[in-house]
Write an enzyme that holds these catalytic residues in place. Structure first.
Site, mmCIF file in Angstrom:
data_model
loop_
_atom_site.group_PDB
_atom_site.id
_atom_site.type_symbol
_atom_site.label_atom_id
_atom_site.label_comp_id
_atom_site.label_asym_id
_atom_site.label_seq_id
_atom_site.Cartn_x
_atom_site.Cartn_y
_atom_site.Cartn_z
ATOM 1 N N ASP A 178 -100.743 -71.506 4.231
ATOM 2 C CA ASP A 178 -99.530 -72.040 4.867
ATOM 3 C C ASP A 178 -99.265 -71.388 6.216
ATOM 4 O O ASP A 178 -98.448 -71.871 6.989
ATOM 5 C CB ASP A 178 -98.314 -71.842 3.966
ATOM 6 N N ARG B 164 -105.586 -82.682 -3.128
ATOM 7 C CA ARG B 164 -104.600 -82.046 -4.016
ATOM 8 C C ARG B 164 -104.675 -82.614 -5.424
ATOM 9 O O ARG B 164 -103.717 -83.158 -5.950
ATOM 10 C CB ARG B 164 -103.204 -82.165 -3.417
ATOM 11 N N CYS C 177 -97.748 -83.101 1.343
ATOM 12 C CA CYS C 177 -98.420 -83.138 2.642
ATOM 13 C C CYS C 177 -99.794 -83.789 2.532
ATOM 14 O O CYS C 177 -100.471 -83.712 1.514
ATOM 15 C CB CYS C 177 -98.611 -81.715 3.152
ATOM 16 N N ARG D 222 -88.815 -81.092 5.703
ATOM 17 C CA ARG D 222 -89.067 -80.941 4.258
ATOM 18 C C ARG D 222 -88.989 -79.465 3.864
ATOM 19 O O ARG D 222 -88.629 -79.133 2.750
ATOM 20 C CB ARG D 222 -90.448 -81.494 3.901
ATOM 21 N N LYS E 225 -88.754 -72.189 -0.001
ATOM 22 C CA LYS E 225 -88.927 -73.542 -0.566
ATOM 23 C C LYS E 225 -89.775 -73.489 -1.828
ATOM 24 O O LYS E 225 -89.403 -74.026 -2.869
ATOM 25 C CB LYS E 225 -89.606 -74.439 0.463
ATOM 26 N N ASN E 226 -90.926 -72.824 -1.734
ATOM 27 C CA ASN E 226 -91.876 -72.883 -2.849
ATOM 28 C C ASN E 226 -91.441 -72.040 -4.037
ATOM 29 O O ASN E 226 -91.949 -72.233 -5.139
ATOM 30 C CB ASN E 226 -93.273 -72.502 -2.366
HETATM 31 C C1 EPZ Z 1 -98.601 -74.595 -3.387
HETATM 32 O O1 EPZ Z 1 -99.211 -75.863 -3.468
HETATM 33 C C2 EPZ Z 1 -97.594 -74.711 -2.244
HETATM 34 N N1 EPZ Z 1 -96.626 -75.758 -2.570
HETATM 35 C C3 EPZ Z 1 -98.325 -75.044 -0.949
HETATM 36 O O2 EPZ Z 1 -97.369 -75.013 0.096
HETATM 37 C C4 EPZ Z 1 -99.368 -73.964 -0.663
HETATM 38 O O3 EPZ Z 1 -100.114 -74.339 0.478
HETATM 39 C C5 EPZ Z 1 -100.316 -73.829 -1.869
HETATM 40 O O4 EPZ Z 1 -99.550 -73.573 -3.064
HETATM 41 C C6 EPZ Z 1 -101.323 -72.709 -1.693
HETATM 42 O O5 EPZ Z 1 -100.648 -71.507 -1.492
HETATM 43 C C7 EPZ Z 1 -95.636 -75.493 -3.449
HETATM 44 O O6 EPZ Z 1 -95.530 -74.397 -3.981
HETATM 45 C C8 EPZ Z 1 -94.674 -76.611 -3.714
HETATM 46 P P1 EPZ Z 1 -102.643 -74.917 -5.230
HETATM 47 P P2 EPZ Z 1 -100.163 -76.200 -4.737
HETATM 48 O O7 EPZ Z 1 -102.588 -75.616 -6.532
HETATM 49 O O8 EPZ Z 1 -99.631 -75.573 -5.950
HETATM 50 C C9 EPZ Z 1 -106.859 -76.940 -5.445
HETATM 51 C C10 EPZ Z 1 -96.132 -75.860 1.872
HETATM 52 O O9 EPZ Z 1 -96.403 -76.147 3.020
HETATM 53 N N2 EPZ Z 1 -106.418 -77.459 -6.745
HETATM 54 O O10 EPZ Z 1 -102.599 -73.429 -5.179
HETATM 55 O O11 EPZ Z 1 -100.396 -77.653 -4.733
HETATM 56 C C11 EPZ Z 1 -106.138 -77.608 -4.293
HETATM 57 O O12 EPZ Z 1 -106.745 -78.837 -3.963
HETATM 58 C C12 EPZ Z 1 -97.067 -76.247 0.761
HETATM 59 O O13 EPZ Z 1 -95.118 -75.226 1.511
HETATM 60 C C13 EPZ Z 1 -107.314 -78.180 -7.529
HETATM 61 O O14 EPZ Z 1 -108.459 -78.396 -7.142
HETATM 62 O O15 EPZ Z 1 -101.488 -75.449 -4.286
HETATM 63 C C14 EPZ Z 1 -106.278 -76.587 -3.211
HETATM 64 O O16 EPZ Z 1 -107.575 -76.702 -2.639
HETATM 65 C C15 EPZ Z 1 -98.285 -76.947 1.297
HETATM 66 N N3 EPZ Z 1 -106.904 -78.654 -8.734
HETATM 67 C C16 EPZ Z 1 -106.212 -75.248 -3.950
HETATM 68 O O17 EPZ Z 1 -106.497 -75.557 -5.319
HETATM 69 C C17 EPZ Z 1 -105.638 -78.433 -9.207
HETATM 70 O O18 EPZ Z 1 -105.323 -78.864 -10.332
HETATM 71 C C18 EPZ Z 1 -104.846 -74.587 -3.858
HETATM 72 O O19 EPZ Z 1 -103.920 -75.460 -4.440
HETATM 73 C C19 EPZ Z 1 -104.728 -77.710 -8.393
HETATM 74 C C20 EPZ Z 1 -105.152 -77.230 -7.168
#
Ligand code: EPZ
Length: 413
Positions: A301, A119, A114, A393, A21-22
């Site tokens: 995840d 986020r 989610c 999803r 998916k991702n």
């Molecule tokens: C991606 O989300 C995945 N989703 C998530 O999978 C996965 O859990 C996550 O990466 C971490 O591996 C997709 O790829 C569509 P991040 P993403 O930006 O990109 C903080 C699933 O179940 N952060 O790496 O949103 C954030 O709050 C989903 O498939 C900021 O603070 O994750 C978190 O604490 C759930 N500011 C951490 O970084 C920002 O601008 C990781 O978030 C961006 C992120």
């Protein structure tokens, strides 16, 4: 939609994994970078992908899907992403960098996804501003104007989405960009590889420090979406929960190293080129201390999956969730309805494993839902898992696939 799970049955046999998916969402976002046809193979048939395709179509792209092959082409006819679709998934954020890079502007309603945490998008915004893109954000919308110009930028956290947006923005930027502390998840690396196939110049592919030499335009390509490592871990977790013996095929074992290193001391785990065989003869004696981290650390995840396995182990496990602040509590509450012994302190769960009994539990997010299914598979008797729309999803026919391995799950609309 609900699952009625008649648990306590050992899983056995072989199951294939489909595309991630991702990875699909990141590559679909990158199709905006060219009007040429981009063909993605092994594209999973799941709600988030269908919604991402609907988002692209609503902005002007043309698409054709033939089974698990999707082709996207054409110019955008609007830079405004429709709120009713953009808010359905987090993946909609992944048109930000590509749209700004190709069209010099975008109006994107804040993405959905989610309920696992706040986020924020501050890293995405800060990175685009570093590229000279004027970016405004309020509590509903991200608006950008201006074409990216090469720069040096260090991400304060190795955010997957922010890295993906910056990669797309830099690929068509004027000049060279150096990005530091990038995410290195396999899905991010797949995007880097596809961008290179489209004509981008990227040095350091696969690493956390990247140099991208911007180009005027990118062309179409064909790309195989990588197997879903979270779905692979889900099938393996279901095997552990039922003391089963399953081979998961069409996967990439090395994408699960952190996860398998937690399981392999307790079970017979055999890794092949594109498969993993796991035979669980007896419950684990607890999994020790596990903290989630960006790749190659233990994936957030897979935390929900491990939480359920810890509940049915014969010992104690400490799980620390360091990425998403709300990813522990909900499932801990639901698992306690099954008799689980979980104590939460801050972002650490202390789990004392024991036999679980059937119950009615409710999924609140995608991976949490998968974790709840895994727990109900271990409990003898009939459980109900509500909120299966969250599971759909990111999983294609999870119940049907688990039934192929001997589970007894009835889907109730
Ligand atoms: C991606 O989300 C995945 N989703 C998530 O999978 C996965 O859990 C996550 O990466 C971490 O591996 C997709 O790829 C569509 P991040 P993403 O930006 O990109 C903080 C699933 O179940 N952060 O790496 O949103 C954030 O709050 C989903 O498939 C900021 O603070 O994750 C978190 O604490 C759930 N500011 C951490 O970084 C920002 O601008 C990781 O978030 C961006 C992120």
């Amino acid at each position: 939609m609900e699952y009625i799970v008649d648990g306590g049955r050992r899983l056995h046999g072989e199951i294939e994994v489909y595309g991630a998916k991702n990875c699909a969402l990141a590559l679909l976002g990158a199709t905006v970078l060219t009007k040429d046809a981009v063909t993605l193979k092994n594209c999973p048939e799941i709600a988030d992908v269908e919604n991402m395709l609907a988002l692209l179509v609503s902005m002007g792209k043309k698409i054709v899907r033939e089974n698990d092959t999707v082709t996207v082409w054409g110019e955008l006819t609007t830079i405004c992403a429709p709120r009713n679709i953009a808010t359905l998934l987090r993946g909609s954020a992944l048109v930000l960098g590509s749209t700004v890079a190709k069209y010099g502007k975008i109006a994107l309603p804040l993405p959905g996804g989610c309920a696992i945490g706040a986020r924020p998008m501050d890293i995405h915004i800060d990175g685009l501003r570093a590229l000279g893109v004027e970016t405004m954000i309020d509590d509903e919308m991200v608006s950008c104007c201006g074409s990216p110009e090469g720069t040096n930028y260090k991400l304060r956290f190795a955010s997957v989405g922010a890295t993906e947006n910056m990669l797309c923005a830099c690929a068509l930027a004027k000049g060279t960009s150096r990005l530091y502390n990038c995410a290195t998840e396999p899905e991010v690396v797949a995007l880097e590889q596809m961008l290179v196939q489209m004509g981008a110049t990227i040095y350091g592919v696969g690493g956390s420090d990247l140099t991208i030499v911007g180009t005027d335009e990118l062309h179409g390509t064909e790309f195989d979406i990588i197997p879903d490592r979270i779905v692979t871990a889900t099938y393996l977790s279901a095997t552990v929960a039922t003391l089963g013996d399953v081979t998961v095929t069409k996967c990439i074992p090395q994408h699960l190293d952190a996860f398998l290193s937690v399981l392999s001391p307790h079970f017979c785990v055999k890794k092949y080129d594109d498969a993993v065989k796991l035979n669980a003869m007896r419950p684990a004696s607890g999994y020790g201390d596990v903290s989630t981290a960006p790749y190659p650390g233990f994936p957030t995840d897979m935390q929900s999956l491990l939480l359920s396995l810890a509940c049915v182990a014969e010992g104690t496990t400490h799980i620390e969730e360091k990425l998403f602040e709300n990813r522990l509590m909900h499932n801990a509450t639901e698992l306690s309805r099954m008799g689980a012994d979980i104590a939460i302190s801050g972002n650490i769960a202390t789990v004392k494993g024991r036999k679980l009994h059937p119950a009615v539990v409710t999924a609140k997010d995608l991976r949490g839902g998968a974790g709840l299914v895994i727990a109900t598979l271990s409990a003898n008797g009939k459980s109900t898992v509500k909120g299966v729309e969250h599971i759909n999803r990111g999983y294609s026919d999870l119940a049907q696939n688990l039934c192929k391995l001997g589970a007894k799950i009835t889907v109730v609309d």
